[in-house]
Design a protein around this motif. Structure first.
Motif, PDB file in Angstrom:
ATOM      1  N   UNK A 173      -8.061 -26.084  10.299  1.00 12.93           N
ATOM      2  CA  UNK A 173      -7.705 -27.480  10.609  1.00 12.93           C
ATOM      3  C   UNK A 173      -7.594 -28.321   9.341  1.00 12.93           C
ATOM      4  N   UNK A 174      -6.773 -27.852   8.424  1.00 15.50           N
ATOM      5  CA  UNK A 174      -6.802 -28.429   7.085  1.00 15.50           C
ATOM      6  C   UNK A 174      -6.223 -29.833   7.007  1.00 15.50           C
ATOM      7  N   UNK A 175      -5.561 -30.313   8.058  1.00 20.02           N
ATOM      8  CA  UNK A 175      -5.022 -31.680   7.998  1.00 20.02           C
ATOM      9  C   UNK A 175      -5.762 -32.635   8.929  1.00 20.02           C
ATOM     10  N   UNK A 176      -6.782 -32.127   9.633  1.00 21.25           N
ATOM     11  CA  UNK A 176      -7.445 -32.964  10.640  1.00 21.25           C
ATOM     12  C   UNK A 176      -8.202 -34.150  10.052  1.00 21.25           C
ATOM     13  N   UNK A 185       2.267 -33.894   2.745  1.00 18.94           N
ATOM     14  CA  UNK A 185       2.197 -33.272   1.425  1.00 18.94           C
ATOM     15  C   UNK A 185       1.424 -31.954   1.467  1.00 18.94           C
ATOM     16  N   UNK A 186       0.401 -31.904   2.355  1.00 20.85           N
ATOM     17  CA  UNK A 186      -0.399 -30.686   2.470  1.00 20.85           C
ATOM     18  C   UNK A 186       0.384 -29.598   3.209  1.00 20.85           C
ATOM     19  N   UNK A 187       1.056 -29.990   4.309  1.00 15.67           N
ATOM     20  CA  UNK A 187       1.825 -29.009   5.075  1.00 15.67           C
ATOM     21  C   UNK A 187       2.973 -28.449   4.242  1.00 15.67           C
ATOM     22  N   UNK A 188       3.511 -29.284   3.373  1.00 14.30           N
ATOM     23  CA  UNK A 188       4.607 -28.846   2.503  1.00 14.30           C
ATOM     24  C   UNK A 188       4.155 -27.681   1.625  1.00 14.30           C
ATOM     25  N   UNK A 189       2.923 -27.782   1.103  1.00 14.80           N
ATOM     26  CA  UNK A 189       2.371 -26.711   0.273  1.00 14.80           C
ATOM     27  C   UNK A 189       2.218 -25.428   1.085  1.00 14.80           C
ATOM     28  N   UNK A 190       1.714 -25.576   2.311  1.00 18.15           N
ATOM     29  CA  UNK A 190       1.517 -24.398   3.170  1.00 18.15           C
ATOM     30  C   UNK A 190       2.861 -23.745   3.482  1.00 18.15           C
ATOM     31  N   UNK A 191       3.852 -24.571   3.755  1.00 18.02           N
ATOM     32  CA  UNK A 191       5.196 -24.066   4.037  1.00 18.02           C
ATOM     33  C   UNK A 191       5.716 -23.235   2.851  1.00 18.02           C
ATOM     34  N   UNK A 192       5.474 -23.743   1.639  1.00 16.85           N
ATOM     35  CA  UNK A 192       5.909 -23.018   0.436  1.00 16.85           C
ATOM     36  C   UNK A 192       5.240 -21.655   0.330  1.00 16.85           C
ATOM     37  N   UNK A 193       3.932 -21.620   0.616  1.00 15.78           N
ATOM     38  CA  UNK A 193       3.194 -20.356   0.534  1.00 15.78           C
ATOM     39  C   UNK A 193       3.709 -19.370   1.581  1.00 15.78           C
ATOM     40  N   UNK A 194       3.999 -19.897   2.775  1.00 15.46           N
ATOM     41  CA  UNK A 194       4.509 -19.038   3.846  1.00 15.46           C
ATOM     42  C   UNK A 194       5.840 -18.424   3.421  1.00 15.46           C
ATOM     43  N   UNK A 195       6.691 -19.236   2.809  1.00 15.54           N
ATOM     44  CA  UNK A 195       8.012 -18.765   2.389  1.00 15.54           C
ATOM     45  C   UNK A 195       7.890 -17.656   1.355  1.00 15.54           C
ATOM     46  N   UNK A 202      -4.118 -19.555  10.657  1.00 21.68           N
ATOM     47  CA  UNK A 202      -4.529 -20.954  10.602  1.00 21.68           C
ATOM     48  C   UNK A 202      -4.844 -21.535  11.966  1.00 21.68           C
ATOM     49  N   UNK A 203      -5.936 -22.290  11.968  1.00 26.12           N
ATOM     50  CA  UNK A 203      -6.295 -23.062  13.141  1.00 26.12           C
ATOM     51  C   UNK A 203      -5.700 -24.442  12.925  1.00 26.12           C
ATOM     52  N   UNK A 204      -4.947 -24.941  13.881  1.00 26.02           N
ATOM     53  CA  UNK A 204      -4.275 -26.213  13.644  1.00 26.02           C
ATOM     54  C   UNK A 204      -4.093 -27.014  14.925  1.00 26.02           C
ATOM     55  N   UNK A 205      -3.973 -28.313  14.741  1.00 24.84           N
ATOM     56  CA  UNK A 205      -3.596 -29.194  15.846  1.00 24.84           C
ATOM     57  C   UNK A 205      -2.166 -29.695  15.680  1.00 24.84           C
ATOM     58  N   UNK A 206      -1.538 -29.265  14.579  1.00 22.04           N
ATOM     59  CA  UNK A 206      -0.164 -29.687  14.316  1.00 22.04           C
ATOM     60  C   UNK A 206       0.777 -28.728  15.042  1.00 22.04           C
ATOM     61  N   UNK A 207       1.043 -29.018  16.324  1.00 21.40           N
ATOM     62  CA  UNK A 207       1.841 -28.090  17.140  1.00 21.40           C
ATOM     63  C   UNK A 207       3.254 -27.936  16.572  1.00 21.40           C
ATOM     64  N   UNK A 209       4.201 -28.259  13.526  1.00 21.32           N
ATOM     65  CA  UNK A 209       4.150 -27.444  12.311  1.00 21.32           C
ATOM     66  C   UNK A 209       3.967 -25.976  12.664  1.00 21.32           C
ATOM     67  N   UNK A 210       3.083 -25.721  13.631  1.00 24.81           N
ATOM     68  CA  UNK A 210       2.845 -24.343  14.068  1.00 24.81           C
ATOM     69  C   UNK A 210       4.146 -23.725  14.567  1.00 24.81           C
ATOM     70  N   UNK A 211       4.914 -24.520  15.307  1.00 24.41           N
ATOM     71  CA  UNK A 211       6.175 -24.024  15.858  1.00 24.41           C
ATOM     72  C   UNK A 211       7.147 -23.661  14.734  1.00 24.41           C
ATOM     73  N   UNK A 212       7.212 -24.539  13.717  1.00 22.07           N
ATOM     74  CA  UNK A 212       8.207 -24.344  12.652  1.00 22.07           C
ATOM     75  C   UNK A 212       7.803 -23.282  11.638  1.00 22.07           C
ATOM     76  N   UNK A 213       6.490 -23.174  11.360  1.00 26.35           N
ATOM     77  CA  UNK A 213       6.069 -22.343  10.226  1.00 26.35           C
ATOM     78  C   UNK A 213       5.490 -20.988  10.612  1.00 26.35           C
TER      79      UNK A 213
END
Lengths: 256, 223
Positions: A173-176, A185-195, A202-207, A209-213
């Motif tokens: 839950x890194x953005x909670x 800005x934080x999700x952008x970094x995670x997206x880069x790592x995923x790429x 990851x445990x997340x509430x950002x549905x 983001x979860x859908x896209x990444x």
């Protein structure tokens, strides 16, 4: 079929008389990004903390690259030194950042590199600057955590975890705990790592983001995996799962 | 009232006061040093030990904190050599007593400091693969030092004043020096006035220096 990087089999865990994880099966392949969603109290965070044995587990097994995390071949709990070596193979980013307050941004990244990876100070500093640059914070390398914004602190937290070159990154839950305008800005970094192919759980509430990444989404409910699948498929069939559609409806009601 | 102040005798015996002040500082520094070792060791034992260990430490802390320092000084200097075959001078005896005394207060200071460190920081240390000893040395200890520094400074200033108790067993520190001047010249007001001023000024200087040190170590540099 190749063996998954992370394999969780029949995992169970109780806190006292409360069973928080009930026979969980979950695997994550190399390069996959798996998001775990679900209502609070469903066991998401506990599951994540079992993967690097911050929490012990009672039954079942967790293996990373085929090696059991918390127990040796004779099913005896590993000693602290062996556990430390196992934990160095997984990176973790926390909801509340948990930076070491007495160390600078660079110092936070360097500590594990020097003490665990045995790098020289100069080498560790170079690696730290590289990763701080990757998360857009090379200009704040000498700042103490208290001098950084929440989003910046969390990006240091990510740099600290990935600089160790873990086999898998655990994001709890890194953005909670972040103000809404700092989440991006934080999700952008995670997206880069995923790429780049970083394996992540990851445990997340950002549905959204979860859908896209993610490669897969897992829905946990009352200590079990209630549904899982690739994002598009998963969300399309949500109506078949009453608990999941109720969770998503609550989520939509509170976020849109 | 017919008391005329004559400070000449003080300056003639200045070495008694100045030497006494230096010895007082030395006693305080030695005692806080040994006290820190005792306090930190027991605080770690308390945090990680079972209830027997915790009970034993609590007994030591309560026993020392509820007995006047002057009695401890008498017991160690006069009592202990009677009970067991052991020989030591007054200064050694006093440093030992004040260290044990300081240790009892510092256990509590360090223990609350250790317990004030958020679990998340320790989790972070575990997550990057630090061993228990590395987590203690590189996560717990530095965080605790910053939390406890103000209480540590206050304890040091208190100990510096407590060194005056050493005069009762004739350790030639500052208060003893003032007594000596009083007994040999009968200039009671001058002797104690000057000694008081010396404690006061030294205390202020120490406090000023320690507060500067605390600021240097504060976690937020400009908060």
């Amino acid at each position: 079929m190749t063996e998954p990087l992370l394999a969780i089999r029949d995992l169970s865990k109780s806190f006292g008389t409360v069973q928080v994880l009930k026979s969980i099966d979950l695997s994550v392949n190399r390069g996959e990004v798996v998001s775990v969603i679900g209502p609070s109290g469903s066991g998401k965070t506990t599951l994540l903390r079992c993967v690097n044995f911050l929490e012990s587990y009672d039954g079942g097994s967790i293996t990373i690259d085929g090696v059991e995390v918390g127990y040796d071949e004779g099913r005896k709990p590993r000693g602290e030194r062996a556990l430390a070596r196992m934990r160095a193979e997984t990176g973790m980013v926390f909801q509340s950042f948990n930076l070491f307050p007495h160390l600078t941004a660079a110092g936070n990244v360097m500590l594990g590199l020097i003490k665990v990876r045995g790098k020289s100070k100069a080498e560790a500093h170079e690696i730290a600057l590289h990763w701080l640059d990757r998360v857009g914070l090379s200009h704040r390398a000498d700042a103490l955590p208290a001098e950084l914004s929440g989003g910046q602190q969390q990006r240091v937290g990510i740099a600290r975890a990935v600089a160790m070159e873990p086999k898998i990154l655990l994001l709890d839950e890194i953005t909670s705990a972040l103000d809404p305008e700092l989440v991006g800005e934080v999700l952008e970094v995670v997206r880069g790592l995923a790429a780049e192919g970083m394996t992540m759980l990851m445990v997340t509430h950002e549905i959204a983001f979860a859908r896209d990444a993610s490669s897969r989404i897992v829905f946990m409910d009352a200590g079990t995996v209630a549904a899982e699948g690739p994002p598009a498929e998963f969300l399309a069939t949500a109506d078949d799962h009453p608990r999941l559609s109720a969770f998503l409806a609550r989520f939509r009601a509170s976020h849109f | 009232m017919g008391y005329d102040l004559h400070f000449n005798v003080i300056w003639r015996n200045w070495d008694k006061l100045w030497g006494g002040l230096l010895l007082s500082l030395e006693l305080a520094v030695l005692s806080i040093g040994i006290g820190i070792v005792i306090g930190l060791t027991l605080a770690v034992a308390h945090v990680s030990g079972n209830r027997w260990v915790r009970g034993a430490i609590a007994t030591y802390v309560e026993a020392i904190r509820n007995v006047p320092l002057i009695l401890l000084v008498y017991l160690v200097f006069y009592g202990l050599p009677q009970a067991v075959d052991i020989r030591y001078g007054a200064t050694t005896s006093f440093v030992a007593t004040l260290s044990i005394y300081a240790g009892a207060y510092l256990v509590e200071v360090f223990r609350s400091g250790l317990e004030a460190i958020p679990q998340g920081q320790l989790d972070a240390g575990r997550a990057i693969g630090l061993t228990p000893w590395q987590r203690f040395a590189h996560v717990r200890l530095p965080a605790m030092t910053r939390i406890t520094l103000p209480a540590l400074s206050n304890t040091f200033i208190s100990l510096f004043k407590d060194t005056s108790v050493a005069s009762v067993i004739a350790v030639p520190e500052l208060t003893w020096g003032a007594q000596w001047i009083n007994l040999n010249t009968f200039r009671i007001v001058e002797a104690y006035l000057i000694a008081t001023a010396m404690y006061l000024v030294t205390g202020y200087v120490l406090l000023f220096l320690l507060r500067r040190l605390e600021r240097r170590f504060r976690i937020a540099r400009h908060a």
